[in-house]
Motif scaffolding. Structure first.
Motif, mmCIF file in Angstrom:
data_model
loop_
_atom_site.group_PDB
_atom_site.id
_atom_site.type_symbol
_atom_site.label_atom_id
_atom_site.label_comp_id
_atom_site.label_asym_id
_atom_site.label_seq_id
_atom_site.Cartn_x
_atom_site.Cartn_y
_atom_site.Cartn_z
ATOM 1 N N GLU A 163 0.838 -1.196 0.000
ATOM 2 C CA GLU A 163 0.000 0.000 0.000
ATOM 3 C C GLU A 163 0.873 1.245 0.000
ATOM 4 O O GLU A 163 1.968 1.259 0.563
ATOM 5 C CB GLU A 163 -0.933 0.012 1.217
ATOM 6 C CG GLU A 163 -0.215 0.038 2.554
ATOM 7 C CD GLU A 163 -1.150 -0.044 3.747
ATOM 8 O OE1 GLU A 163 -2.358 -0.261 3.549
ATOM 9 O OE2 GLU A 163 -0.673 0.127 4.879
ATOM 10 N N ASP A 164 0.383 2.275 -0.676
ATOM 11 C CA ASP A 164 1.010 3.595 -0.639
ATOM 12 C C ASP A 164 0.185 4.486 0.269
ATOM 13 O O ASP A 164 -1.056 4.486 0.199
ATOM 14 C CB ASP A 164 1.085 4.213 -2.043
ATOM 15 C CG ASP A 164 2.097 3.516 -2.937
ATOM 16 O OD1 ASP A 164 2.860 2.678 -2.430
ATOM 17 O OD2 ASP A 164 2.119 3.802 -4.154
ATOM 18 N N VAL A 165 0.851 5.229 1.128
ATOM 19 C CA VAL A 165 0.150 6.078 2.084
ATOM 20 C C VAL A 165 0.780 7.467 2.104
ATOM 21 O O VAL A 165 1.965 7.640 1.829
ATOM 22 C CB VAL A 165 0.172 5.487 3.511
ATOM 23 C CG1 VAL A 165 -0.522 4.140 3.555
ATOM 24 C CG2 VAL A 165 1.595 5.385 4.045
ATOM 25 N N GLU A 166 -0.052 8.436 2.420
ATOM 26 C CA GLU A 166 0.450 9.753 2.803
ATOM 27 C C GLU A 166 0.256 9.865 4.298
ATOM 28 O O GLU A 166 -0.815 9.558 4.826
ATOM 29 C CB GLU A 166 -0.298 10.880 2.092
ATOM 30 C CG GLU A 166 0.211 12.261 2.497
ATOM 31 C CD GLU A 166 -0.485 13.431 1.796
ATOM 32 O OE1 GLU A 166 -0.198 14.597 2.163
ATOM 33 O OE2 GLU A 166 -1.309 13.182 0.894
ATOM 34 N N ILE A 167 1.300 10.299 5.002
ATOM 35 C CA ILE A 167 1.234 10.367 6.459
ATOM 36 C C ILE A 167 1.470 11.790 6.934
ATOM 37 O O ILE A 167 1.998 12.639 6.206
ATOM 38 C CB ILE A 167 2.265 9.423 7.111
ATOM 39 C CG1 ILE A 167 3.693 9.868 6.765
ATOM 40 C CG2 ILE A 167 2.025 7.981 6.700
ATOM 41 C CD1 ILE A 167 4.771 9.118 7.523
ATOM 42 N N GLU A 168 1.059 12.040 8.163
ATOM 43 C CA GLU A 168 1.327 13.337 8.782
ATOM 44 C C GLU A 168 2.821 13.472 9.016
ATOM 45 O O GLU A 168 3.455 12.583 9.571
ATOM 46 C CB GLU A 168 0.582 13.441 10.107
ATOM 47 C CG GLU A 168 -0.931 13.430 9.967
ATOM 48 C CD GLU A 168 -1.620 13.344 11.318
ATOM 49 O OE1 GLU A 168 -0.988 12.826 12.251
ATOM 50 O OE2 GLU A 168 -2.774 13.776 11.431
ATOM 51 N N SER A 169 3.364 14.584 8.586
ATOM 52 C CA SER A 169 4.809 14.782 8.752
ATOM 53 C C SER A 169 5.139 15.469 10.055
ATOM 54 O O SER A 169 6.226 15.331 10.598
ATOM 55 C CB SER A 169 5.363 15.599 7.581
ATOM 56 O OG SER A 169 4.856 16.924 7.625
ATOM 57 N N GLY A 170 4.213 16.281 10.559
ATOM 58 C CA GLY A 170 4.451 16.988 11.810
ATOM 59 C C GLY A 170 5.400 18.151 11.693
ATOM 60 O O GLY A 170 5.895 18.656 12.683
ATOM 61 N N SER A 171 5.685 18.591 10.453
ATOM 62 C CA SER A 171 6.608 19.713 10.292
ATOM 63 C C SER A 171 6.139 20.611 9.165
ATOM 64 O O SER A 171 5.552 20.152 8.193
ATOM 65 C CB SER A 171 8.023 19.210 10.002
ATOM 66 O OG SER A 171 8.047 18.475 8.801
ATOM 67 N N ASP A 172 6.417 21.883 9.317
ATOM 68 C CA ASP A 172 6.070 22.856 8.302
ATOM 69 C C ASP A 172 7.330 23.405 7.670
ATOM 70 O O ASP A 172 8.359 23.554 8.311
ATOM 71 C CB ASP A 172 5.277 24.017 8.899
ATOM 72 C CG ASP A 172 3.906 23.581 9.391
ATOM 73 O OD1 ASP A 172 3.336 24.318 10.200
ATOM 74 O OD2 ASP A 172 3.436 22.507 8.964
ATOM 75 N N VAL A 173 7.251 23.715 6.389
ATOM 76 C CA VAL A 173 8.335 24.380 5.688
ATOM 77 C C VAL A 173 7.770 25.699 5.183
ATOM 78 O O VAL A 173 7.004 25.739 4.224
ATOM 79 C CB VAL A 173 8.858 23.527 4.513
ATOM 80 C CG1 VAL A 173 9.996 24.258 3.809
ATOM 81 C CG2 VAL A 173 9.326 22.169 5.002
ATOM 82 N N GLY A 174 8.121 26.796 5.866
ATOM 83 C CA GLY A 174 7.503 28.073 5.536
ATOM 84 C C GLY A 174 6.017 27.992 5.849
ATOM 85 O O GLY A 174 5.601 27.661 6.949
ATOM 86 N N GLU A 175 5.187 28.265 4.832
ATOM 87 C CA GLU A 175 3.750 28.166 5.001
ATOM 88 C C GLU A 175 3.206 26.860 4.437
ATOM 89 O O GLU A 175 2.012 26.615 4.477
ATOM 90 C CB GLU A 175 3.064 29.347 4.294
ATOM 91 C CG GLU A 175 3.426 30.702 4.895
ATOM 92 C CD GLU A 175 2.709 31.831 4.186
ATOM 93 O OE1 GLU A 175 2.023 31.554 3.181
ATOM 94 O OE2 GLU A 175 2.817 32.976 4.632
ATOM 95 N N CYS A 176 4.085 26.037 3.908
ATOM 96 C CA CYS A 176 3.653 24.784 3.280
ATOM 97 C C CYS A 176 3.957 23.607 4.196
ATOM 98 O O CYS A 176 5.064 23.496 4.729
ATOM 99 C CB CYS A 176 4.359 24.583 1.934
ATOM 100 S SG CYS A 176 4.005 25.886 0.734
ATOM 101 N N VAL A 177 2.978 22.748 4.381
ATOM 102 C CA VAL A 177 3.191 21.537 5.157
ATOM 103 C C VAL A 177 3.969 20.538 4.319
ATOM 104 O O VAL A 177 3.635 20.267 3.171
ATOM 105 C CB VAL A 177 1.832 20.930 5.582
ATOM 106 C CG1 VAL A 177 2.049 19.611 6.312
ATOM 107 C CG2 VAL A 177 1.069 21.905 6.455
#
Length: 468
Positions: A163-177
């Motif tokens: 399976e391919d998943v997108e997960i919460e990264s818990g970090s922001d880069v500038g205004e982009c998650v």
């Protein structure tokens, strides 16, 4: 056939019952209700809890199988009976091809409507002090989006899925998650355990505006380790880094034996990032096919793969490595994916053996390594396979402190020194055993291998290695 309500008045270890129930607010829909009693019941008052299956994950093995239910129960400390409630797929259809986590899903109304059902499914002893409150447990993970890439069946592993998943990264880069994408291998027999996880990155030229699971093509990134315990396992090589550096300076590639291949993330990392020649042992040829097709594991001159029982293969190679004539180990068996290109290649022993095996019985809970691997004859075979300064690193998931202490005692009988790395997730430990006392004959500043090792793993793990 109708269920007898009296069935649920007593607790029966390991009893599992699943049935359908009319949805209280959707007349044309059904709920799937599953009730499981713990394998070992506490001596004191029983505890009953319920859990609502996340919407659109009803067909996920975690929630739709007895083994998945058992792992949820065992992960909820002290629960005697766990009641799972989820939507029954309409017209028999499974969950959507692409799962997206529901936003602000409110189950409070359903909890109130189903309170009489929860009480009816509770044992009689729970009512000794009046009408009890049945706590509702929540299931939370970091999966935002998920798509099943392939389902298949192996002769040993059984049903499995990629399976391919997108997960919460818990970090922001500038205004982009920052968005994190992973590929996972899971087995139905242990559905709550991710067997292998690697990072996915989009192919060059991908439109960032369309970046998402099911929208773009991804490729495996084998240059990083994302599974929690793999980086600590690799960090254990620092104990013999001066010997590895000396081997490199003399023009020889270090050698690793990986027992338990899965998706092959560890093998690929050792080869590409640290320059090892790697031999991998996996019980199921279908698992290796999946590793090659989806996880970037590539059969090359630096990676050899063997299909077979881990202990049996280790013992055969150990006798071969110690001068016994087992020429059949060199036979090429292309038809089943099991081979050693040349039996003589294994006369040189291994610098490190890395073991990543778990119990095949879900009733035991998540246990690593399986008990059969820590028998004296298996550990002796591993020791025979190590060169004089070699080490064995093993992923440990201990169901109890007594299990871990017994494991340590078994290793002490065979190996010279033992070290421990706490992975930091309150579940995994890496146990490291040495064949002989660790020595350092090259200063750290002159050790380019050690510098490379610190660069590609978290240095904190190297610094946290503790002798036990």
């Amino acid at each position: 056939m109708a269920l007898d309500p009296a069935t649920f008045e007593t607790l029966t270890p390991s009893r599992f019952i699943a049935f359908t129930f009319p949805h209280p607010s959707q007349p044309d829909s059904l709920l799937r209700v599953a009730v499981l009693d713990a394998p070992i019941q506490p001596a004191d008052a029983p505890r009953v809890a319920a859990m609502f299956v996340p919407e659109h994950r009803e067909s996920d093995w975690i929630f739709s199988t007895e083994s998945g239910h058992l792992q949820l129960l065992l992960g909820s400390s002290g629960i005697s009976r766990l009641i799972l409630i989820g939507n029954w797929p309409i017209n028999g259809h499974c969950s959507p091809i692409i799962y997206h986590r529901a936003i602000n899903h409110d189950s409070n109304g359903l909890e109130v409507s189903l309170k009489p059902l929860l009480l009816a499914l509770s044992p009689k002893s729970l009512f000794e002090n009046g009408i009890p409150e049945i706590p509702i447990l929540s299931y939370e993970d970091n999966v935002i989006c998920r798509v099943v890439v392939e389902r298949c069946v192996g002769s040993f592993a059984g049903e499995m899925l990629v399976e391919d998943v997108e997960i919460e990264s818990g970090s922001d880069v500038g205004e982009c998650v920052k968005r994190e994408f992973r590929r996972r291998l899971r087995f139905k027999r242990m559905p709550n355990l991710v067997q292998t996880e690697i990072r996915l990155v989009p192919w060059a030229g991908t439109d960032s505006g369309r970046l998402g699971i099911g929208e773009v093509e991804f490729r495996p990134d084998i240059e990083v380790l994302v599974h929690p315990y793999l980086a600590p396992m690799v960090a254990s090589i620092s104990l013999i880094s001066s010997c590895i550096e000396e081997r490199n300076q003399n023009g020889f590639r270090p050698k690793a034996l990986c027992v338990g291949v899965g998706g092959g993330a560890l093998l690929a990392f050792l080869k590409t990032q640290l320059g090892f020649d790697v031999v991998g042992v996996e019980a199921d040829a279908e698992v290796l096919r999946v590793a090659r097709q989806y996880f970037g594991l590539d059969d090359t001159e630096s990676i050899q793969l063997i299909v077979g029982d881990a202990t049996n293969v280790m013992e055969k190679i150990a006798y071969n490595a110690n001068g016994h004539n087992l020429g059949y180990l060199g036979v090429h068996e292309a038809e089943n994916g099991s081979y050693l290109r040349d039996g003589n290649d294994l006369n040189n022993k291994f610098d490190i053996i890395m073991v990543d095996l778990d119990s095949s019985d879900a009733n035991d809970g998540t246990i690593s390594p399986p008990l059969e691997f820590v028998q004296n004859h298996a550990l002796l075979a591993a020791k025979m396979l190590l060169c004089d300064f070699g080490i064995l690193a093993i992923n440990v998931i201990a169901p109890s402190r007594s299990f871990y202490e017994k494991l340590i005692d078994e290793f002490r009988e065979v190996f010279h020194e033992l070290y421990e790395i706490d992975v930091g997730n309150e579940e995994n430990f890496v146990l490291v055993a040495t064949k002989s006392p660790t020595i350092s004959c090259i200063s750290n500043c002159e050790n380019s291998f050690l510098n490379r090792l610190r660069l590609v793993t978290l240095g904190a793990y190297m610094d946290s290695i503790r002798k036990i």
